[in-house]
Scaffold this active site. Sequence first.
Site, PDB file in Angstrom:
ATOM      1  N   GLY A 249      -9.361  24.588  21.078  1.00  0.00           N
ATOM      2  CA  GLY A 249      -8.398  23.916  22.114  1.00  0.00           C
ATOM      3  C   GLY A 249      -9.176  22.537  22.810  1.00  0.00           C
ATOM      4  O   GLY A 249      -8.702  22.144  23.688  1.00  0.00           O
ATOM      5  N   GLU A 294     -13.067  28.271  17.567  1.00  0.00           N
ATOM      6  CA  GLU A 294     -12.193  27.794  16.625  1.00  0.00           C
ATOM      7  C   GLU A 294     -11.630  26.547  16.595  1.00  0.00           C
ATOM      8  O   GLU A 294     -10.421  26.239  16.955  1.00  0.00           O
ATOM      9  CB  GLU A 294     -11.010  28.898  16.399  1.00  0.00           C
ATOM     10  CG  GLU A 294     -11.307  30.276  16.250  1.00  0.00           C
ATOM     11  CD  GLU A 294     -10.379  31.349  16.292  1.00  0.00           C
ATOM     12  OE1 GLU A 294     -10.227  32.281  15.418  1.00  0.00           O
ATOM     13  OE2 GLU A 294      -9.245  31.034  17.086  1.00  0.00           O
ATOM     14  N   GLY A 296      -9.888  23.075  16.093  1.00  0.00           N
ATOM     15  CA  GLY A 296      -9.253  22.542  14.876  1.00  0.00           C
ATOM     16  C   GLY A 296      -9.132  21.063  15.229  1.00  0.00           C
ATOM     17  O   GLY A 296      -9.669  20.107  14.603  1.00  0.00           O
ATOM     18  N   TYR A 338       7.066  17.175  20.945  1.00  0.00           N
ATOM     19  CA  TYR A 338       6.407  17.123  22.333  1.00  0.00           C
ATOM     20  C   TYR A 338       6.341  16.029  22.914  1.00  0.00           C
ATOM     21  O   TYR A 338       5.756  15.552  24.141  1.00  0.00           O
ATOM     22  CB  TYR A 338       4.915  17.558  22.236  1.00  0.00           C
ATOM     23  CG  TYR A 338       4.512  18.651  21.016  1.00  0.00           C
ATOM     24  CD1 TYR A 338       4.664  20.073  21.218  1.00  0.00           C
ATOM     25  CD2 TYR A 338       3.824  18.322  19.723  1.00  0.00           C
ATOM     26  CE1 TYR A 338       4.663  20.952  20.048  1.00  0.00           C
ATOM     27  CE2 TYR A 338       3.595  19.161  18.946  1.00  0.00           C
ATOM     28  CZ  TYR A 338       3.713  20.339  19.093  1.00  0.00           C
ATOM     29  OH  TYR A 338       3.390  21.390  18.034  1.00  0.00           O
ATOM     30  N   CYS A 365      17.181   9.908   9.837  1.00  0.00           N
ATOM     31  CA  CYS A 365      18.436   9.888  10.629  1.00  0.00           C
ATOM     32  C   CYS A 365      18.585  10.744  11.857  1.00  0.00           C
ATOM     33  O   CYS A 365      19.356  11.522  11.918  1.00  0.00           O
ATOM     34  CB  CYS A 365      19.430   9.918   9.536  1.00  0.00           C
ATOM     35  SG  CYS A 365      19.632   8.869   8.236  1.00  0.00           S
ATOM     36  N   GLU A 366      17.877  10.108  12.783  1.00  0.00           N
ATOM     37  CA  GLU A 366      17.772  10.763  14.066  1.00  0.00           C
ATOM     38  C   GLU A 366      17.290   9.978  15.127  1.00  0.00           C
ATOM     39  O   GLU A 366      16.288   9.022  14.722  1.00  0.00           O
ATOM     40  CB  GLU A 366      16.746  11.895  14.235  1.00  0.00           C
ATOM     41  CG  GLU A 366      16.681  12.857  13.163  1.00  0.00           C
ATOM     42  CD  GLU A 366      17.225  14.271  13.693  1.00  0.00           C
ATOM     43  OE1 GLU A 366      17.404  14.455  14.997  1.00  0.00           O
ATOM     44  OE2 GLU A 366      17.450  15.061  12.745  1.00  0.00           O
ATOM     45  N   TYR A 394      -2.441  18.273  12.832  1.00  0.00           N
ATOM     46  CA  TYR A 394      -1.209  18.712  13.069  1.00  0.00           C
ATOM     47  C   TYR A 394      -0.163  17.499  12.707  1.00  0.00           C
ATOM     48  O   TYR A 394       0.988  17.194  13.190  1.00  0.00           O
ATOM     49  CB  TYR A 394      -0.777  18.903  14.414  1.00  0.00           C
ATOM     50  CG  TYR A 394      -1.885  20.140  15.151  1.00  0.00           C
ATOM     51  CD1 TYR A 394      -1.620  21.271  14.323  1.00  0.00           C
ATOM     52  CD2 TYR A 394      -2.872  19.789  15.828  1.00  0.00           C
ATOM     53  CE1 TYR A 394      -2.628  22.318  15.060  1.00  0.00           C
ATOM     54  CE2 TYR A 394      -3.780  20.804  16.199  1.00  0.00           C
ATOM     55  CZ  TYR A 394      -3.694  22.213  15.685  1.00  0.00           C
ATOM     56  OH  TYR A 394      -4.643  23.212  16.034  1.00  0.00           O
TER      57      TYR A 394
HETATM   58  C1  LIG Z   1      -4.454  26.642  17.291  1.00  0.00           C
HETATM   59  C2  LIG Z   1      -5.262  27.412  17.341  1.00  0.00           C
HETATM   60  C3  LIG Z   1      -6.631  27.095  17.343  1.00  0.00           C
HETATM   61  C4  LIG Z   1      -7.088  25.786  17.223  1.00  0.00           C
HETATM   62  O1  LIG Z   1      -6.592  24.794  18.438  1.00  0.00           O
HETATM   63  P1  LIG Z   1      -7.168  23.213  18.498  1.00  0.00           P
HETATM   64  O2  LIG Z   1      -6.566  23.008  19.728  1.00  0.00           O
HETATM   65  O3  LIG Z   1      -6.751  22.741  17.266  1.00  0.00           O
HETATM   66  O4  LIG Z   1      -8.678  23.307  18.631  1.00  0.00           O
HETATM   67  C5  LIG Z   1      -7.771  28.038  17.265  1.00  0.00           C
HETATM   68  N1  LIG Z   1      -7.363  29.401  17.523  1.00  0.00           N
HETATM   69  C6  LIG Z   1      -5.997  29.549  17.389  1.00  0.00           C
HETATM   70  C7  LIG Z   1      -5.938  31.137  17.530  1.00  0.00           C
HETATM   71  C8  LIG Z   1      -4.897  28.909  17.475  1.00  0.00           C
HETATM   72  O5  LIG Z   1      -3.762  29.307  17.591  1.00  0.00           O
END
Ligand SMILES: *Cc1c(COP(=O)(O)O)cnc(C)c1O
Length: 441
Positions: A249, A294, A296, A338, A365-366, A394
């Site tokens: 996150g 985690e 991402g 979003y 086409c949107e 993403y």
């Molecule tokens: C989406 C997600 C992440 C990664 O979130 P980021 O904002 O990309 O860092 C990690 N763990 C879980 C369970 C998620 O659903």
Amino acid sequence: MNERDTLKINNEGHLEIGGMDTVALAEAFGTPLYVYDEVYIRNMMRTYKNTIIKEYSGNGLVLYASKAFSCMAMYTIAKDEGIGIDVVSGGEIYTAAKSGFPFDRVYMHGNNKTYAELEYALDCKVGTIVVDSLGEAETLNEIAGERGIKQAVLIRINPGIEAHTHAFVQTARTDSKFGFSISGGAAEEMTKQVLAKENLILKGYHCHIGSQIFEKQSFVLAAEKVMNFIAEIRNKTGFEATEVNMGGGFGVWYTDEDASLSATDYAEYLKALIYTIKDKCQEYGLKEPFLLIEPGRSIVAEAGITLYRVGRIKEIPGIRKYVAIDGGMFENPRYALYQSKYTALLANRAKEPCTEKVSIAGKCCESGDLIAVDVSMPEAREGDILAVLTTGAYHYSMASNYNRNLVPPSVIVKDGRADYIIKPQTYEDLIRNDLIPERLK
Ligand SMILES: *Cc1c(COP(=O)(O)O)cnc(C)c1O
């Protein structure tokens, strides 16, 4: 400027990524094109990994949240950097397996993992499964029993904190399809249920409070709630969690409305989490748990850009000017989903001053197929190369063949080289699975 900086403008006034001229990349590989800087990706993985080593005696593991950008090259880099991954589907497991990823470092998520996916996960020996419903725990217990194995699991819990970019709210009970609430007792009840399953080994808990978060306090608060809960469960049941997974996150820069964080700043987020966990362990006399995070988006988003060629330009006098590009919602659905904001610039005339506000339109086409609305740019001309920044996360992973457009290829750059990590699709790929039943012929 910070140590992760990958974008520069060279003497010709061209945008560079990872030392490569983007105009030359567009010429060589065509457009639209996703471009990723390998050094940036590795630096971010190392930043998190080294913080756990330095501040927490290495008692933890970074998991790259692969939904941000899942492909064999990313898993190969994560493997090489000695971190783990999280996966959320059979397809991500398959991709990791084909990359030779060590499955003891794989965590599997999902609020509705299918029976087939759970079987496949166990066939691949996924290290840990994050269970998210009682039904899943029962099914998993059964499948593990059939195979004569004991499966390590975490329970996904809701600490009652929802974070959104610059603010967070504490809620009594989270309304979410994910996890079990701490308040109200659902998480405690699930703990007892899982402890009673003979083929499951409960290691601890997982939570993920949201994405694109800049507020350090929201991570700290979530960690406090999780640790309070762990202490309470230990006191009530005697079960002491040995693993805590705090999810991802961490926010990234898309436009100047967002902070631009350095590697040191990201390390500070993790340090805040670590110190909270250490303090809570002292307070309650708990053993410091194995810590997982985690990230991402923060690993790969700013490592990536998308290159386009400018096509038709349409001005509606007094209303808006549309600059159309050869991409769109099929390769970046985030504006349509979003209303996400982006920074765009002309990669071949990157030094020229911005003189007008335009909207960048895709080719689908949107009417809602836009990439950016009211962004400042120099006056664009047909044939210019347009770069949209912060597109590493993403984007490819959410791309589709809508309107039977081809998903753009991805190249990774390092040391003056660019290599495909995802090759271009062809029209043949589009009809690969199409069938015409005999009776229609
Ligand atoms: C989406 C997600 C992440 C990664 O979130 P980021 O904002 O990309 O860092 C990690 N763990 C879980 C369970 C998620 O659903």
